[in-house]
Design an enzyme around this catalytic site. Structure first.
Site, PDB file in Angstrom:
ATOM      1  N   ARG B  14       0.840  -1.201   0.000  1.00  0.00           N
ATOM      2  CA  ARG B  14       0.000   0.000   0.000  1.00  0.00           C
ATOM      3  C   ARG B  14       0.881   1.259   0.000  1.00  0.00           C
ATOM      4  O   ARG B  14       0.992   1.968  -0.989  1.00  0.00           O
ATOM      5  CB  ARG B  14      -0.944  -0.005   1.217  1.00  0.00           C
ATOM      6  CG  ARG B  14      -2.157   0.905   1.063  1.00  0.00           C
ATOM      7  CD  ARG B  14      -1.915   2.377   1.276  1.00  0.00           C
ATOM      8  NE  ARG B  14      -1.444   2.665   2.633  1.00  0.00           N
ATOM      9  CZ  ARG B  14      -1.037   3.868   3.016  1.00  0.00           C
ATOM     10  NH1 ARG B  14      -1.041   4.892   2.165  1.00  0.00           N
ATOM     11  NH2 ARG B  14      -0.595   4.061   4.239  1.00  0.00           N
ATOM     12  N   ASP B  15       1.556   1.500   1.092  1.00  0.00           N
ATOM     13  CA  ASP B  15       2.332   2.735   1.235  1.00  0.00           C
ATOM     14  C   ASP B  15       3.499   2.766   0.241  1.00  0.00           C
ATOM     15  O   ASP B  15       3.887   3.840  -0.234  1.00  0.00           O
ATOM     16  CB  ASP B  15       2.861   2.816   2.676  1.00  0.00           C
ATOM     17  CG  ASP B  15       3.166   4.232   3.125  1.00  0.00           C
ATOM     18  OD1 ASP B  15       2.901   5.171   2.361  1.00  0.00           O
ATOM     19  OD2 ASP B  15       3.677   4.392   4.239  1.00  0.00           O
ATOM     20  N   HIS B 206       5.145   4.185  13.182  1.00  0.00           N
ATOM     21  CA  HIS B 206       5.360   4.132  11.726  1.00  0.00           C
ATOM     22  C   HIS B 206       6.517   5.076  11.429  1.00  0.00           C
ATOM     23  O   HIS B 206       6.341   6.296  11.396  1.00  0.00           O
ATOM     24  CB  HIS B 206       4.055   4.571  11.045  1.00  0.00           C
ATOM     25  CG  HIS B 206       4.096   4.685   9.547  1.00  0.00           C
ATOM     26  ND1 HIS B 206       3.483   3.776   8.708  1.00  0.00           N
ATOM     27  CD2 HIS B 206       4.657   5.615   8.726  1.00  0.00           C
ATOM     28  CE1 HIS B 206       3.670   4.136   7.442  1.00  0.00           C
ATOM     29  NE2 HIS B 206       4.373   5.258   7.417  1.00  0.00           N
ATOM     30  N   HIS B 208       9.860   6.512   9.218  1.00  0.00           N
ATOM     31  CA  HIS B 208      10.549   6.639   7.937  1.00  0.00           C
ATOM     32  C   HIS B 208      12.034   6.829   8.239  1.00  0.00           C
ATOM     33  O   HIS B 208      12.406   7.391   9.269  1.00  0.00           O
ATOM     34  CB  HIS B 208      10.006   7.834   7.145  1.00  0.00           C
ATOM     35  CG  HIS B 208       8.700   7.539   6.462  1.00  0.00           C
ATOM     36  ND1 HIS B 208       8.458   7.812   5.132  1.00  0.00           N
ATOM     37  CD2 HIS B 208       7.560   6.977   6.929  1.00  0.00           C
ATOM     38  CE1 HIS B 208       7.228   7.446   4.814  1.00  0.00           C
ATOM     39  NE2 HIS B 208       6.660   6.942   5.886  1.00  0.00           N
ATOM     40  N   CYS B 239       9.978   9.654  -0.019  1.00  0.00           N
ATOM     41  CA  CYS B 239       9.564  10.857   0.688  1.00  0.00           C
ATOM     42  C   CYS B 239       9.481  11.968  -0.343  1.00  0.00           C
ATOM     43  O   CYS B 239      10.499  12.347  -0.926  1.00  0.00           O
ATOM     44  CB  CYS B 239      10.579  11.221   1.767  1.00  0.00           C
ATOM     45  SG  CYS B 239      10.219  12.798   2.549  1.00  0.00           S
ATOM     46  N   ASN B 248      10.071   4.634   4.012  1.00  0.00           N
ATOM     47  CA  ASN B 248       9.687   3.834   5.182  1.00  0.00           C
ATOM     48  C   ASN B 248      10.848   2.998   5.683  1.00  0.00           C
ATOM     49  O   ASN B 248      11.698   2.560   4.915  1.00  0.00           O
ATOM     50  CB  ASN B 248       8.556   2.873   4.793  1.00  0.00           C
ATOM     51  CG  ASN B 248       7.276   3.586   4.417  1.00  0.00           C
ATOM     52  OD1 ASN B 248       7.191   4.178   3.345  1.00  0.00           O
ATOM     53  ND2 ASN B 248       6.300   3.564   5.283  1.00  0.00           N
TER      54      ASN B 248
END
Lengths: 321, 321
Positions: B14-15, B206, B208, B239, B248
């Site tokens: 997803r991300d 979460h 990064h 990013c 991530n």
């Protein structure tokens, strides 16, 4: 600054440049080191007094050491492999010599082409020469947290080699995670044991970021009182066992984290980033530093115009979390 | 395993995929997710039920959700932006919906094209719909540790938005370091405060790795009892504010460190690395994972032959410390 003092030691012009295919011009090296001297490092490892045939990248060690502008408060150290190198280094008025051997027999043979006992005998001779002067002596123990050929290294082996050098009167020892095998709980245990057994030794940690853990390992070392870290501008310095992987922990990323966490590094991060930005021009390729790409935490961005005009299909970024 | 249990939640499909220019074929997505399901994750964020016009990369959300082979013990979650998305997700039998808004007004407007209050109202409607079912609800708070446009975010703001969602009955909250601005002491303080004020909420972090601190921040969160982390296979997910910087935190690097430190992640690292190795073929470019390049800590190397023959000028590696 009121934060706890942490000492940052730059290794890019030695540990970094020795791995580079492109020769960095002597004047450019000197200009870079002079830039670094304004950044406020505790120590700079300037170069290596090795055979120019073995490491052509650092064949200009004397010229560099003689011509840099040395800053009060920074220790200028150099790597020295043998008595000949020590004599060359002493003739340049270095503040410290840094000796190196591996805790792992396989790595010592691969890296230095001799047994550990041969290395120790050679370094004992170097120590004998340098101890006749006021120049400080540090020993870097490679593969202290793992060997890429042998695997785990017993903590007792690291302490044993540290003991042998402490007995010869070195003032400091650097525990090197040569190929990025260290992990936080191991680092904590090794550092605590080393500091407990050798309270008078200056202990430096030398991390590589090969598997992404360098800053996590730094936290683990700080937790048990270590306050001295090697780092390489731009993250320069590769790992011969992992082509394409990053090498030494990146100085600007280390300083950035430490300053945010309230430590006093003495280092000017802006000056550091300016110096790091020069590296690609000197070595002919990009550097691993993420901070150089992303900027500091509070280097802010303007809102993109598209965010203000309410056109839903022209979104610049969508549902990033 | 006797180590403390830590829950790993995969977000790459997803991300990660939502940021990719190259469309990943639906069958390939399904095959990858089925591979991931064998790895032992606590949770997999499969896809996003967003407008296909807004995120074409995830236009096949229904097909993917319907056709993956779901593993007992893994929670299959999906991102849902609005009631329409929630209805689509519920029709696919998802285990959880994940809602997202930013703690920062500027970032919410940039990322979601509406004010925070508009987002909250929309998500409140979603929660109203989903609470009529047994499907779990998590809310991801973006920019919880810093906004690339506004800078620092007050801890009280994060706790305030968490409170508003807790009052609506969500079961979990994810604190997102959307652009890699978090640092360890901040993470420790925010996580401790969140856990203390919301002991019944499932709290996920979460991170990064934009500025290299993701694993260090993970240690800081673990130290105050957080046991649930999002991560992205291969480090997928960029990013938008730092072109070329990593996104991530990389799942295999996170799991590698946690396992070495004695945690029980439930995840099979070998299977994870095999899955990660497939990513470049799916997305058409290299991934940020250092571990994929370097191998696990104890993936050992043979001694180079040149190390055994004693020819000093043919050294493969010299004085690496």
């Amino acid at each position: 600054m009121t934060g706890k003092r942490v000492y940052i030691q730059e290794v890019a012009t030695r540990d970094g440049f020795q791995n580079e295919a492109q020769f960095v011009d002597t004047d450019a090296k000197i200009a870079l080191i002079d830039d670094l001297s304004t950044c406020g490092y505790a120590k700079i490892e300037v170069t290596s007094f090795t055979s120019p045939k073995a490491i052509p990248a650092l064949c200009d060690a004397e010229a560099v050491m003689h011509r840099i502008a040395r800053r009060e408060g920074t220790v200028y150290t150099v790597l020295v492999p043998n008595v000949r190198g020590a004599e060359r280094a002493l003739s340049c008025g270095v503040d410290e010599v840094n000796l190196v051997m591996s805790v792992s027999e396989s790595h010592n043979r691969t890296n230095l082409r001799m047994s550990r006992e041969q290395s120790f005998a050679q370094l004992r001779d170097v120590i004998g020469v340098v101890k006749q002067t006021k120049v400080a002596i540090n020993v870097s123990l490679s593969t202290a947290m793992g060997c890429p050929m042998e695997g785990d290294i017993a903590q007792e082996d690291v302490l044993g080699w540290t003991q042998r050098f402490a007995d010869l009167g070195v003032h400091g020892v650097t525990l090197c995670d040569t190929t990025g095998m260290a992990y936080p709980s191991q680092v904590g245990a090794l550092c605590a044991a080393t500091r407990e057994r050798f309270p008078a030794l200056e202990v430096t940690l030398h991390f590589h970021n090969t598997r992404g853990m360098a800053l996590a390992n730094t936290l683990a070392a700080l937790d048990v009182g270590v306050d001295r870290f090697d780092a390489s501008l731009g993250g320069l310095g590769g790992c011969p066992y992992a082509p394409g992987a990053t090498g030494n922990v990146c100085t600007e990323e280390l300083v950035h984290m430490l300053e945010l966490d309230g430590y006093d590094t003495g280092v000017d991060l802006s000056a550091l980033l300016s110096a790091s930005a020069l590296l690609p021009g000197l070595i002919g390729h990009d550097v691993p530093s993420q901070l150089l790409k992303a900027g500091r935490r509070l280097d802010l961005h303007a809102m993109p115009c598209a965010a203000c005009d309410g056109q839903p299909e022209q979104r610049a970024f969508v549902q990033e979390n």
